[in-house]
Design a protein around this motif. Structure first.
Motif, PDB file in Angstrom:
ATOM      1  N   ARG A 172      30.325  29.268  31.673  1.00 33.83           N
ATOM      2  CA  ARG A 172      30.136  28.769  33.031  1.00 33.83           C
ATOM      3  C   ARG A 172      29.939  29.935  33.987  1.00 33.83           C
ATOM      4  O   ARG A 172      30.615  30.965  33.894  1.00 33.83           O
ATOM      5  N   SER A 173      29.006  29.785  34.912  1.00 37.70           N
ATOM      6  CA  SER A 173      28.718  30.864  35.853  1.00 37.70           C
ATOM      7  C   SER A 173      29.924  31.136  36.735  1.00 37.70           C
ATOM      8  O   SER A 173      30.736  30.255  37.004  1.00 37.70           O
ATOM      9  N   LYS A 174      30.032  32.387  37.189  1.00 41.86           N
ATOM     10  CA  LYS A 174      31.126  32.795  38.070  1.00 41.86           C
ATOM     11  C   LYS A 174      30.528  33.381  39.336  1.00 41.86           C
ATOM     12  O   LYS A 174      29.493  34.043  39.302  1.00 41.86           O
ATOM     13  N   GLY A 175      31.189  33.158  40.471  1.00 44.31           N
ATOM     14  CA  GLY A 175      30.686  33.616  41.758  1.00 44.31           C
ATOM     15  C   GLY A 175      31.284  34.945  42.171  1.00 44.31           C
ATOM     16  O   GLY A 175      32.473  35.025  42.520  1.00 44.31           O
ATOM     17  N   ALA A 176      30.482  36.006  42.152  1.00 42.13           N
ATOM     18  CA  ALA A 176      30.950  37.346  42.527  1.00 42.13           C
ATOM     19  C   ALA A 176      30.842  37.521  44.036  1.00 42.13           C
ATOM     20  O   ALA A 176      29.767  37.361  44.616  1.00 42.13           O
ATOM     21  N   TYR A 306      20.995  51.123  36.724  1.00 44.87           N
ATOM     22  CA  TYR A 306      21.879  50.217  36.004  1.00 44.87           C
ATOM     23  C   TYR A 306      22.818  49.550  36.999  1.00 44.87           C
ATOM     24  O   TYR A 306      23.376  50.199  37.890  1.00 44.87           O
ATOM     25  N   GLY A 307      22.969  48.265  36.851  1.00 48.82           N
ATOM     26  CA  GLY A 307      23.908  47.532  37.678  1.00 48.82           C
ATOM     27  C   GLY A 307      24.108  46.145  37.109  1.00 48.82           C
ATOM     28  O   GLY A 307      23.525  45.776  36.090  1.00 48.82           O
ATOM     29  N   LEU A 308      24.926  45.374  37.751  1.00 50.42           N
ATOM     30  CA  LEU A 308      25.188  44.001  37.364  1.00 50.42           C
ATOM     31  C   LEU A 308      25.645  43.256  38.599  1.00 50.42           C
ATOM     32  O   LEU A 308      25.885  43.872  39.646  1.00 50.42           O
ATOM     33  N   THR A 309      25.712  41.950  38.520  1.00 53.80           N
ATOM     34  CA  THR A 309      26.036  41.148  39.696  1.00 53.80           C
ATOM     35  C   THR A 309      27.318  41.631  40.350  1.00 53.80           C
ATOM     36  O   THR A 309      27.431  41.661  41.585  1.00 53.80           O
ATOM     37  N   GLU A 310      28.275  42.040  39.544  1.00 53.86           N
ATOM     38  CA  GLU A 310      29.580  42.448  40.066  1.00 53.86           C
ATOM     39  C   GLU A 310      29.582  43.845  40.679  1.00 53.86           C
ATOM     40  O   GLU A 310      30.571  44.253  41.291  1.00 53.86           O
ATOM     41  N   ALA A 311      28.495  44.595  40.506  1.00 52.27           N
ATOM     42  CA  ALA A 311      28.446  45.961  41.040  1.00 52.27           C
ATOM     43  C   ALA A 311      27.088  46.320  41.629  1.00 52.27           C
ATOM     44  O   ALA A 311      26.962  47.332  42.314  1.00 52.27           O
ATOM     45  N   VAL A 312      26.067  45.558  41.376  1.00 51.45           N
ATOM     46  CA  VAL A 312      24.702  45.665  41.919  1.00 51.45           C
ATOM     47  C   VAL A 312      23.991  46.941  41.466  1.00 51.45           C
ATOM     48  O   VAL A 312      23.160  46.895  40.586  1.00 51.45           O
ATOM     49  N   MET A 355      32.836  44.312  43.150  1.00 48.83           N
ATOM     50  CA  MET A 355      33.013  43.030  43.833  1.00 48.83           C
ATOM     51  C   MET A 355      34.461  42.815  44.276  1.00 48.83           C
ATOM     52  O   MET A 355      35.409  43.359  43.706  1.00 48.83           O
ATOM     53  N   LEU A 356      34.630  41.970  45.284  1.00 52.15           N
ATOM     54  CA  LEU A 356      35.966  41.618  45.756  1.00 52.15           C
ATOM     55  C   LEU A 356      36.703  40.770  44.722  1.00 52.15           C
ATOM     56  O   LEU A 356      37.933  40.759  44.688  1.00 52.15           O
ATOM     57  N   GLY A 357      35.955  40.040  43.904  1.00 54.54           N
ATOM     58  CA  GLY A 357      36.529  39.175  42.885  1.00 54.54           C
ATOM     59  C   GLY A 357      35.644  37.970  42.680  1.00 54.54           C
ATOM     60  O   GLY A 357      34.627  37.800  43.359  1.00 54.54           O
TER      61      GLY A 357
END
Length: 496
Positions: A172-176, A306-312, A355-357
């Motif tokens: 399930r997707s998570k909201g960063a 390099y990045g990801l949703t939680e760190a961009v 991310m904040l969480g």
């Protein structure tokens, strides 16, 4: 409104670059002063809403609505335009969205109609494919022109600016969640590494609902006064036309976008000399691709990141790095990040822009960010002596053959050295003898001819025997998400 917010950045751009083109989309050409005025009108429409979602392809409307929601002090929730109605409704409900800007018909589907009675109380319809029949309770885009553009943003620097939902490919997707300060900080770092200025014309193919299109795209351009040129969907002929006619200078995108541009028969009919900067990134970026981008697509600079949703944006190469370094490494730390390797070589990130969480999910947040503040990415990496990071693979993509750990990205890199291979994807499949064995999916360059024997012979020359794929499948295309990443989950499902 305090300094350090996205609305403050737009106000500054409207003052510093008032007469420069901010946004070009077909017949629409807005200066920064006009963009700011339109955004404030949208902010007036969204006034009082806490969370605003946008579901639309890359058009000028997305930029105005997205910045408008942020200017209103709301938290922005971008929604993937390929989501089904069920997936969209799930995000709207979990995020507590009270206002939605959404396209009607796009790619043959009426996304507004599909929501039915599950849509929020306030809906703004974005026109993408012509005029549509009015819908009760839905505000049409043109109505924004009647709203007062005098508006003072209530946004504060530490407010949650956006919630970006992960793709959900592993569950399930998570909201960063990120703050205004964090969103601008990663955008500023990206703009710094790329040397972005007000003279740049930035073609944004990466979807705005993705952090790359939104933060490294819209926000980076606003910070530097660059011109934003949105492209709804990637179409190589339209991309070539836009590069030539609009004198595009900046063109980020997944490696496949640049490969398709190189392979396009029409490429030599277009003047691409305006291009100066490409930013790409993936587990595998062949050295040959970087070199061809520089010589045949006219790029002065090709960078990987390099990045990801939680760190961009966590690492990025720098202008002056040679092609081999750019292809084999994803740059070094940027945007205040620290990078180290944890157990099994997992890439760990720490810094002010983690991310904040995750929205309403403290357990998932604690699992992702440890007590010392390190974000566990799930990616396997290697660091060289200069601190440059190479992504070896996703931990979940690793398979075990003959008792050895095998990382598909290493095989894909080797396949990239074989002439005729445009791109490849390798997965582990069940095998009675080895436990798991490699299966290589290969897309050939136009006109190229290779056999399974050719591929295996090449692998034997360049890889340890346990890394050599046992199976080769030539395909015309690979399954991808909208960010251009290959969906190996789909390939694994095909193999049981």
């Amino acid at each position: 409104m305090s300094e350090g917010t996205i609305p403050a950045a737009l106000d500054r751009a409207a003052e510093d670059f008032a007469g420069r083109e901010a946004l070009v989309d077909g017949d629409i050409r807005f200066t920064y002063a006009e963009l700011a005025r339109r955004v404030r009108q949208a902010a007036r429409f969204f006034e009082g809403h806490t969370r605003v979602a946008i579901c639309s392809p890359n058009t000028w409307h997305w930029v105005v609505a997205g910045l408008g929601a942020l200017y209103a002090g709301a938290t922005l929730i971008p929604v993937n335009t390929r989501f089904t109605a069920r997936e969209t409704i799930d995000i709207l409900e979990r995020a507590g969205v009270s206002a939605l800007a959404i396209t009607g018909t796009f790619l043959g589907t009426d996304r507004l109609a599909d929501l039915g009675s599950a849509r929020p109380g306030t809906v703004l319809r974005i026109p993408v494919e012509g005029v549509e029949e009015p819908v009760d309770g839905v505000t049409e885009w043109d109505a924004l022109a009647g709203y007062d553009s005098r508006f003072t943003s209530p946004a504060q620097v530490n407010d949650v600016s956006d919630i970006l939902f992960t793709s959900g490919t592993t569950g399930r997707s998570k909201g960063a969640m990120s703050s205004h300060r964090q969103a601008l900080s990663v955008a500023e770092a990206w703009a710094d590494c790329g040397g972005l200025t007000e003279h740049d014309r930035y073609l944004v193919i990466n979807p705005f609902f993705h952090s790359f299109g939104y933060k490294a795209g819209i926000l980076a351009a606003v910070l530097r006064g660059a011109t934003i040129l949105p492209q709804r969907t990637f179409d190589v002929r339209e991309t070539l036309r836009l590069i030539e006619t609009e004198r595009v200078t900046v063109l980020p995108g997944a490696p496949t976008i640049h490969q398709v541009l190189l392979d396009a028969p029409e490429r030599t009919d277009h003047d691409l000399s305006s291009l100066r900067l490409a930013v790409t990134g993936a587990a595998t970026v062949p050295v040959a691709l970087v070199e061809r981008m520089q010589t045949e697509l006219s790029f002065d600079t090709v960078l990987t990141a390099y990045g990801l949703t939680e760190a961009v944006v966590a690492t990025m190469s720098r202008p002056g790095d040679d092609a081999k370094l750019v292809a084999n490494f994803s740059g070094r730390a940027t945007a205040g990040f620290e990078v180290k390797l944890g157990e099994h070589g997992e890439v760990l990130l720490r810094g002010p822009n983690v991310m904040l969480g995750y929205l309403d999910d403290p357990e998932a947040t604690a699992e992702a960010i440890d007590a010392e503040g390190w974000l566990h990415t799930g990616d396997v990496g290697v660091l060289n002596e200069q601190g440059y990071l190479r992504i070896v693979d996703r931990i979940k993509d690793m398979y075990v053959s003959k008792g050895f750990n095998v990382y598909p990205a290493e095989i894909e890199q080797a396949l990239g050295w074989l002439g005729g291979v445009a791109e490849s994807a390798v997965i582990g499949v069940p095998d009675a003898v080895y436990g798991e064995a490699g299966k290589a999916y290969i897309r050939l360059s136009p006109g190229a001819k290779l056999s399974t024997e050719d591929v295996l012979a090449h692998c034997k020359r360049n890889l340890a025997n346990y890394k050599i794929p046992r199976f080769v499948d030539f395909v015309t295309e690979l399954p991808r998400n909208l960010s251009g990443k290959v969906l190996k989950r789909v390939l694994r499902e095909e193999n049981g």
